[in-house]
Structure formats: structure tokens, C-alpha cells
Design a protein around this motif. Structure first.
Motif, PDB file in Angstrom:
ATOM      1  N   THR A  75       7.698  20.025  21.503  1.00 26.19           N
ATOM      2  CA  THR A  75       7.649  19.066  20.399  1.00 26.19           C
ATOM      3  C   THR A  75       8.991  18.373  20.206  1.00 26.19           C
ATOM      4  O   THR A  75      10.036  18.859  20.661  1.00 26.19           O
ATOM      5  CB  THR A  75       7.267  19.748  19.076  1.00 26.19           C
ATOM      6  N   VAL A  76       8.936  17.276  19.502  1.00 29.70           N
ATOM      7  CA  VAL A  76      10.160  16.561  19.134  1.00 29.70           C
ATOM      8  C   VAL A  76      11.045  17.492  18.303  1.00 29.70           C
ATOM      9  O   VAL A  76      12.260  17.522  18.466  1.00 29.70           O
ATOM     10  CB  VAL A  76       9.832  15.263  18.356  1.00 29.70           C
ATOM     11  N   GLY A  77      10.439  18.281  17.439  1.00 27.53           N
ATOM     12  CA  GLY A  77      11.195  19.246  16.634  1.00 27.53           C
ATOM     13  C   GLY A  77      11.956  20.237  17.497  1.00 27.53           C
ATOM     14  O   GLY A  77      13.115  20.553  17.213  1.00 27.53           O
ATOM     15  N   LYS A 117       9.877  20.586   4.656  1.00 21.32           N
ATOM     16  CA  LYS A 117       8.530  20.836   5.169  1.00 21.32           C
ATOM     17  C   LYS A 117       7.960  19.559   5.789  1.00 21.32           C
ATOM     18  O   LYS A 117       7.359  19.604   6.870  1.00 21.32           O
ATOM     19  CB  LYS A 117       7.617  21.342   4.051  1.00 21.32           C
ATOM     20  N   THR A 118       8.165  18.442   5.148  1.00 24.36           N
ATOM     21  CA  THR A 118       7.652  17.170   5.665  1.00 24.36           C
ATOM     22  C   THR A 118       8.298  16.826   7.003  1.00 24.36           C
ATOM     23  O   THR A 118       7.615  16.459   7.966  1.00 24.36           O
ATOM     24  CB  THR A 118       7.887  16.037   4.643  1.00 24.36           C
ATOM     25  N   ILE A 119       9.617  16.967   7.084  1.00 22.44           N
ATOM     26  CA  ILE A 119      10.351  16.686   8.322  1.00 22.44           C
ATOM     27  C   ILE A 119       9.864  17.618   9.433  1.00 22.44           C
ATOM     28  O   ILE A 119       9.544  17.187  10.539  1.00 22.44           O
ATOM     29  CB  ILE A 119      11.876  16.856   8.115  1.00 22.44           C
ATOM     30  N   THR A 120       9.807  18.902   9.133  1.00 24.83           N
ATOM     31  CA  THR A 120       9.414  19.907  10.123  1.00 24.83           C
ATOM     32  C   THR A 120       7.974  19.692  10.595  1.00 24.83           C
ATOM     33  O   THR A 120       7.706  19.688  11.802  1.00 24.83           O
ATOM     34  CB  THR A 120       9.582  21.323   9.542  1.00 24.83           C
ATOM     35  N   ASP A 121       7.058  19.501   9.653  1.00 27.35           N
ATOM     36  CA  ASP A 121       5.655  19.287  10.023  1.00 27.35           C
ATOM     37  C   ASP A 121       5.508  18.035  10.888  1.00 27.35           C
ATOM     38  O   ASP A 121       4.758  18.032  11.861  1.00 27.35           O
ATOM     39  CB  ASP A 121       4.764  19.162   8.784  1.00 27.35           C
ATOM     40  N   ILE A 126       4.540  16.270  16.891  1.00 29.21           N
ATOM     41  CA  ILE A 126       4.586  15.275  17.961  1.00 29.21           C
ATOM     42  C   ILE A 126       5.105  15.943  19.226  1.00 29.21           C
ATOM     43  O   ILE A 126       6.209  16.481  19.245  1.00 29.21           O
ATOM     44  CB  ILE A 126       5.505  14.096  17.600  1.00 29.21           C
ATOM     45  N   THR A 127       4.296  15.915  20.276  1.00 27.37           N
ATOM     46  CA  THR A 127       4.688  16.515  21.555  1.00 27.37           C
ATOM     47  C   THR A 127       5.121  15.418  22.526  1.00 27.37           C
ATOM     48  O   THR A 127       4.904  14.225  22.276  1.00 27.37           O
ATOM     49  CB  THR A 127       3.521  17.293  22.181  1.00 27.37           C
ATOM     50  N   LEU A 128       5.697  15.851  23.630  1.00 28.29           N
ATOM     51  CA  LEU A 128       6.044  14.896  24.684  1.00 28.29           C
ATOM     52  C   LEU A 128       4.785  14.200  25.192  1.00 28.29           C
ATOM     53  O   LEU A 128       4.809  13.002  25.505  1.00 28.29           O
ATOM     54  CB  LEU A 128       6.770  15.604  25.829  1.00 28.29           C
ATOM     55  N   SER A 129       3.677  14.906  25.245  1.00 22.73           N
ATOM     56  CA  SER A 129       2.401  14.301  25.655  1.00 22.73           C
ATOM     57  C   SER A 129       1.981  13.189  24.702  1.00 22.73           C
ATOM     58  O   SER A 129       1.461  12.161  25.131  1.00 22.73           O
ATOM     59  CB  SER A 129       1.288  15.350  25.708  1.00 22.73           C
ATOM     60  N   ASP A 130       2.221  13.391  23.415  1.00 30.74           N
ATOM     61  CA  ASP A 130       1.891  12.362  22.428  1.00 30.74           C
ATOM     62  C   ASP A 130       2.711  11.093  22.655  1.00 30.74           C
ATOM     63  O   ASP A 130       2.200   9.983  22.516  1.00 30.74           O
ATOM     64  CB  ASP A 130       2.148  12.868  21.003  1.00 30.74           C
TER      65      ASP A 130
END
Length: 145
Positions: A75-77, A117-121, A126-130
Motif C-alpha cells: 500500500t501507499v501507507g 485514522k482518516t490518513i491511515t485508512d 490504495i495499493t500499487l495495483s490500484d
């Protein structure tokens, strides 16, 4: 919160690796050329991504880099935590449990917890695939006039 160049470039690097996963190990030079990023700068990012287990490295003639997982697992995170550290908007939320002596009396803590929570969620959603899928959708496909 402001994402540094290091975080943005790391995401572009891993995105590039996801796009070229079928090529096996990819050289840093190829990534740098395709992404328009200095190879020297990418060399500074690699240890951060290695340390957190996002990259696999192979030395030698067929050496280079590849994702340690699949593009739909990263994920982007994950990438931003590897390069930026915590995504917490305030210092007291960087560690669990919150050890701030004012946590029990803090009237604004709920704001920072909600923002965190909003930032983390969002970033973990969002994944690299997304990103790859979004790029393909934006390319226009077979549109004719």
C-alpha cells in the motif's frame, strides 16, 4: 503533514517495479531513466525499502530490484511509513498506547485521532495495483472521435 521527495520517489520506484514485475530483477538505472529520478537519489531510498521488507535485491550480472510482495499487497501507507516514519499528525499518536500525560484531559485529541485514522485508512486503502489500474483508466483506451 508534508510528504518529502524521498517518499514520493520511493512510491514512484515501487510503482515502476510493479509495472515491470514480469521482467524479474530491474536495474536502478532503468528505473531512474523511466521515472526521471537521479540514480544516486534512488540509491539513498533503497536501504529504507530494504529495511522494511518492501524490496528484494539481487547482486551480480542479472542483479537489480523487485517487489518483495505483489502489487496488490503493498500500500501507499506501507511505502510512506518506510520513508517518512510515522504518519501521525501529532507526536502523541506516534506510539501505541498514547503515553502523553495530557491524553486524558486533552480536549483536541479526538481531532488528531480522527485525522490520523482518516490518513491511515486512505493511504492503506490504495495499493500499487490500484495506481496501475488508475493509470490504465486515465490513458483513454480505445476512444475515437
Amino acid at each position: 503533514m508534508k510528504i518529502s521527495t524521498k517518499g514520493r520517489y520511493a512510491l514512484r520506484m515501487l510503482y515502476d517495479l510493479a509495472l515491470h514485475h514480469d521482467e524479474g530483477y530491474v536495474s536502478l538505472k532503468d528505473i531512474a531513466d523511466r521515472q526521471g529520478i537521479s540514480k544516486k537519489y534512488l540509491e539513498q531510498i533503497v536501504p529504507l525499502l530494504n529495511k522494511t521488507g518492501l524490496l528484494r535485491t539481487n547482486r551480480g550480472n542479472k542483479g537489480g530490484y523487485m517487489l518483495s510482495g505483489t502489487a496488490d499487497e503493498i500500500t501507499v501507507g506501507d511505502v510512506l511509513r518506510a520513508t517518512e516514519g510515522s504518519l501521525a499528525p501529532v507526536a502523541c499518536l506516534e506510539f501505541e498506547p498514547n503515553e502523553c500525560p495530557r491524553a486524558g484531559d486533552c480536549s483536541t485529541l479526538f481531532i488528531w485521532e480522527g485525522l490520523f485514522k482518516t490518513i491511515t485508512d486512505y493511504l492503506d486503502g490504495i495499493t500499487l495495483s490500484d495506481i496501475i489500474a488508475r493509470r490504465k483508466d486515465d490513458s483513454g483506451g480505445d476512444y475515437c472521435i
